[in-house]
Write a protein that holds these residues in place. Structure first.
Motif, PDB file in Angstrom:
ATOM      1  N   GLU A  19      48.323  34.833  44.337  1.00 14.09           N
ATOM      2  CA  GLU A  19      49.888  33.882  44.088  1.00 14.09           C
ATOM      3  C   GLU A  19      50.158  34.988  43.165  1.00 14.09           C
ATOM      4  OE1 GLU A  19      50.127  30.284  43.873  1.00 14.09           O
ATOM      5  OE2 GLU A  19      51.955  30.570  43.180  1.00 14.09           O
TER       6      GLU A  19
ATOM      7  N   LYS B 109      36.668  38.602  35.433  1.00 13.97           N
ATOM      8  CA  LYS B 109      36.077  38.716  34.639  1.00 13.97           C
ATOM      9  C   LYS B 109      34.391  39.489  34.607  1.00 13.97           C
ATOM     10  CE  LYS B 109      38.807  36.305  31.442  1.00 13.97           C
ATOM     11  NZ  LYS B 109      39.173  34.342  30.729  1.00 13.97           N
TER      12      LYS B 109
ATOM     13  N   THR C 121      37.122  24.876  34.216  1.00 13.38           N
ATOM     14  CA  THR C 121      35.825  24.414  33.684  1.00 13.38           C
ATOM     15  C   THR C 121      35.494  23.800  32.152  1.00 13.38           C
ATOM     16  OG1 THR C 121      34.934  26.940  34.006  1.00 13.38           O
ATOM     17  CG2 THR C 121      34.844  24.795  35.703  1.00 13.38           C
TER      18      THR C 121
ATOM     19  N   GLN D 118      24.424  41.846  25.497  1.00 12.23           N
ATOM     20  CA  GLN D 118      24.113  41.875  26.875  1.00 12.23           C
ATOM     21  C   GLN D 118      23.232  40.189  27.730  1.00 12.23           C
ATOM     22  OE1 GLN D 118      23.933  44.604  28.096  1.00 12.23           O
ATOM     23  NE2 GLN D 118      25.203  45.554  26.657  1.00 12.23           N
TER      24      GLN D 118
ATOM     25  N   GLN E 289      31.163  41.489  33.705  1.00 12.69           N
ATOM     26  CA  GLN E 289      31.050  42.757  33.312  1.00 12.69           C
ATOM     27  C   GLN E 289      29.642  43.797  34.084  1.00 12.69           C
ATOM     28  OE1 GLN E 289      29.100  39.957  29.947  1.00 12.69           O
ATOM     29  NE2 GLN E 289      31.281  40.625  28.708  1.00 12.69           N
ATOM     30  N   ASP E 290      29.493  44.519  33.860  1.00 13.68           N
ATOM     31  CA  ASP E 290      28.617  45.805  33.800  1.00 13.68           C
ATOM     32  C   ASP E 290      28.855  46.282  35.516  1.00 13.68           C
ATOM     33  OD1 ASP E 290      27.801  44.718  31.815  1.00 13.68           O
ATOM     34  OD2 ASP E 290      26.099  43.623  32.265  1.00 13.68           O
TER      35      ASP E 290
ATOM     36  N   GLY F 163      24.031  39.759  31.227  1.00 14.48           N
ATOM     37  CA  GLY F 163      25.033  39.725  32.134  1.00 14.48           C
ATOM     38  C   GLY F 163      25.683  39.074  32.559  1.00 14.48           C
ATOM     39  N   GLY F 164      26.131  39.892  34.231  1.00 23.35           N
ATOM     40  CA  GLY F 164      27.271  40.196  34.535  1.00 23.35           C
ATOM     41  C   GLY F 164      28.143  38.892  34.632  1.00 23.35           C
ATOM     42  N   ARG F 165      28.008  37.901  34.166  1.00 23.63           N
ATOM     43  CA  ARG F 165      28.859  37.011  34.322  1.00 23.63           C
ATOM     44  C   ARG F 165      28.935  36.094  32.740  1.00 23.63           C
ATOM     45  NH1 ARG F 165      29.730  35.193  39.271  1.00 23.63           N
ATOM     46  NH2 ARG F 165      31.623  34.710  38.268  1.00 23.63           N
ATOM     47  N   PHE F 166      28.091  36.864  32.124  1.00 24.16           N
ATOM     48  CA  PHE F 166      28.853  35.873  30.396  1.00 24.16           C
ATOM     49  C   PHE F 166      30.340  36.032  29.891  1.00 24.16           C
ATOM     50  CE2 PHE F 166      28.720  37.648  25.548  1.00 24.16           C
ATOM     51  CZ  PHE F 166      28.536  35.808  25.847  1.00 24.16           C
ATOM     52  N   GLY F 167      30.901  37.180  31.381  1.00 23.41           N
ATOM     53  CA  GLY F 167      32.207  37.331  30.958  1.00 23.41           C
ATOM     54  C   GLY F 167      33.001  36.528  31.316  1.00 23.41           C
ATOM     55  N   ARG F 168      33.016  35.436  32.041  1.00 24.76           N
ATOM     56  CA  ARG F 168      33.316  34.603  32.308  1.00 24.76           C
ATOM     57  C   ARG F 168      33.460  33.210  31.973  1.00 24.76           C
ATOM     58  NH1 ARG F 168      31.125  32.194  38.071  1.00 24.76           N
ATOM     59  NH2 ARG F 168      32.291  30.465  37.778  1.00 24.76           N
TER      60      ARG F 168
ATOM     61  N   GLU G  52      39.527  31.433  42.001  1.00 22.43           N
ATOM     62  CA  GLU G  52      40.087  32.019  40.991  1.00 22.43           C
ATOM     63  C   GLU G  52      40.903  33.560  42.179  1.00 22.43           C
ATOM     64  OE1 GLU G  52      40.001  31.110  37.982  1.00 22.43           O
ATOM     65  OE2 GLU G  52      41.157  32.747  36.869  1.00 22.43           O
TER      66      GLU G  52
ATOM     67  N   GLU H 255      43.884  27.065  25.316  1.00 23.75           N
ATOM     68  CA  GLU H 255      44.317  28.860  26.321  1.00 23.75           C
ATOM     69  C   GLU H 255      44.962  28.058  27.469  1.00 23.75           C
ATOM     70  OE1 GLU H 255      41.372  30.881  24.954  1.00 23.75           O
ATOM     71  OE2 GLU H 255      41.193  32.665  27.119  1.00 23.75           O
TER      72      GLU H 255
ATOM     73  N   GLY I  48      50.863  30.947  40.282  1.00 22.75           N
ATOM     74  CA  GLY I  48      49.704  30.534  40.271  1.00 22.75           C
ATOM     75  C   GLY I  48      49.007  29.895  39.594  1.00 22.75           C
ATOM     76  N   GLY I  49      49.485  28.799  38.771  1.00 19.71           N
ATOM     77  CA  GLY I  49      48.546  28.257  36.980  1.00 19.71           C
ATOM     78  C   GLY I  49      47.975  28.323  37.016  1.00 19.71           C
ATOM     79  N   PRO I  50      46.913  28.246  35.850  1.00 22.50           N
ATOM     80  CA  PRO I  50      46.252  28.635  35.000  1.00 22.50           C
ATOM     81  C   PRO I  50      45.188  28.453  35.776  1.00 22.50           C
ATOM     82  CG  PRO I  50      46.461  26.324  34.563  1.00 22.50           C
ATOM     83  CD  PRO I  50      47.845  26.547  35.729  1.00 22.50           C
ATOM     84  N   SER I  51      44.184  29.280  34.501  1.00 22.33           N
ATOM     85  CA  SER I  51      43.130  29.814  35.446  1.00 22.33           C
ATOM     86  C   SER I  51      42.047  28.948  35.428  1.00 22.33           C
ATOM     87  CB  SER I  51      41.911  30.893  34.567  1.00 22.33           C
ATOM     88  OG  SER I  51      40.592  30.656  34.384  1.00 22.33           O
ATOM     89  N   PRO I  52      41.401  28.310  36.943  1.00 22.24           N
ATOM     90  CA  PRO I  52      40.192  27.636  36.914  1.00 22.24           C
ATOM     91  C   PRO I  52      39.440  27.844  36.482  1.00 22.24           C
ATOM     92  CG  PRO I  52      41.558  28.718  39.733  1.00 22.24           C
ATOM     93  CD  PRO I  52      41.438  29.371  38.342  1.00 22.24           C
ATOM     94  N   MET I  53      38.913  28.564  36.313  1.00 19.35           N
ATOM     95  CA  MET I  53      37.461  28.904  35.443  1.00 19.35           C
ATOM     96  C   MET I  53      37.747  28.636  34.162  1.00 19.35           C
ATOM     97  SD  MET I  53      35.905  33.115  35.614  1.00 19.35           S
ATOM     98  CE  MET I  53      36.298  32.956  37.140  1.00 19.35           C
TER      99      MET I  53
ATOM    100  N   ILE J 191      33.499  28.412  42.094  1.00 12.64           N
ATOM    101  CA  ILE J 191      35.206  28.814  41.118  1.00 12.64           C
ATOM    102  C   ILE J 191      36.025  30.112  41.103  1.00 12.64           C
ATOM    103  CG2 ILE J 191      35.172  28.575  38.351  1.00 12.64           C
ATOM    104  CD1 ILE J 191      35.693  25.568  39.318  1.00 12.64           C
TER     105      ILE J 191
END
Lengths: 86, 197
Positions: A52, A17, B88, B21, A19-20, B23-28, A46, B71, B80-85, A42
């Protein structure tokens, strides 16, 4: 069929995920973790799940995957070598 | 509470995320952390006048991490199981960490699961005891439609934030009766058109 670097980069962006950022902004040999793309532990987990889910590759020991996570090109090579035959 | 003032307020809904806006990690981030971060962003200019270790964070998340939990649970049987991200964020207080990291705030923090009606008085106590010089107060009301089905409630995706400090000059002097954060945010914003959304 071999995975292309562009396809893999798009999968990385989608699964993490990010962005940008677009596939062309990820250099083929730039480090994915720390400097470079700046991924963290993390994100590594992922990516293991992504491998997998999308390519049927199970990494049971993170040490086994460590060399593959060096760069996008290393990961593509790893997938192409380990991908189960269709 | 006349020695404690509100210096800044903001409020956001899910529709505000589209133009965020941050930053790039906001989506996680999960929805709660995204809304909390977005609500706190307009308050940030006030942080610069105080030592970062003297700014606390007090947050209330009405339904805890339930929406994220639902979720995560939904994907339990996925390959592969649910998202580790996502894992958290199955901790109700995770938004505190995201706020602290982004704004480098290292003061005390507190997370309430449920009503936000104790957040302001708790923050005011910190300020009066001089445990902090400023406090970021956040109220997150996030119940996604799948989570709403679980607890038979109406879906909601909003967050509001206030920045409190000691002093006499501010947007509003905090009173004992100021408990409902959303009501207070709306009131201050309606009285101060210059306040960010």
């Amino acid at each position: 069929m071999e995975i292309s670097l562009t396809e893999l980069k798009a999968k990385i962006i989608e699964s993490l995920k990010l962005q940008d950022i677009t596939p062309d902004k990820i250099a083929d040999d730039a480090p994915l973790f720390g400097e470079g793309l700046g991924l963290d532990s993390i994100d590594a987990l992922e990516l293991v799940v992504m491998l997998e889910k999308n390519y049927g590759i199970v990494i049971k020991d993170i040490e086994e995957g460590r060399p593959a996570f060096r760069s996008a090109r290393a990961l593509a090579d790893f997938i192409n070598a380990r991908r189960p035959a269709a | 509470m006349n020695d404690i003032v509100v210096l800044a307020v903001s409020g956001v809904t899910r529709s505000d995320l589209a133009s965020a806006q941050l930053g790039g990690r906001f989506g996680r981030l999960d929805l709660i952390s995204q809304l909390a971060l977005l609500a706190v962003e307009p308050l940030a200019p006030h942080f610069d006048s105080l030592p970062r270790e003297r700014i606390g964070i007090c947050i209330a998340v009405r339904a805890g991490s339930l929406s994220t939990d639902v979720e995560y649970w939904k994907d339990r049987d996925a390959t592969g199981g649910p998202s580790p991200m996502l894992f958290t964020y199955t901790l109700p207080s995770s938004a505190i960490g995201e706020i602290a990291i982004r704004h480098r705030l290292t003061g005390p923090n507190l997370c309430f699961v449920g009503s936000d009606d104790i957040v302001l008085s708790e923050a005011a106590d910190w300020l009066r005891r001089a445990d902090v010089d400023g406090c970021v107060c956040v109220s997150c009301d996030v119940v996604t439609p799948p989570a709403a089905e679980v607890i038979q409630e109406t879906p909601a995706t909003t967050a509001c934030a206030l920045f409190l400090a000691r002093g006499s000059n501010g947007l509003h002097a905090l009173r004992e009766i100021d408990r409902d954060m959303k009501l207070l945010c709306d009131k201050i914003r309606s009285q101060n058109p210059a306040c960010p959304k």
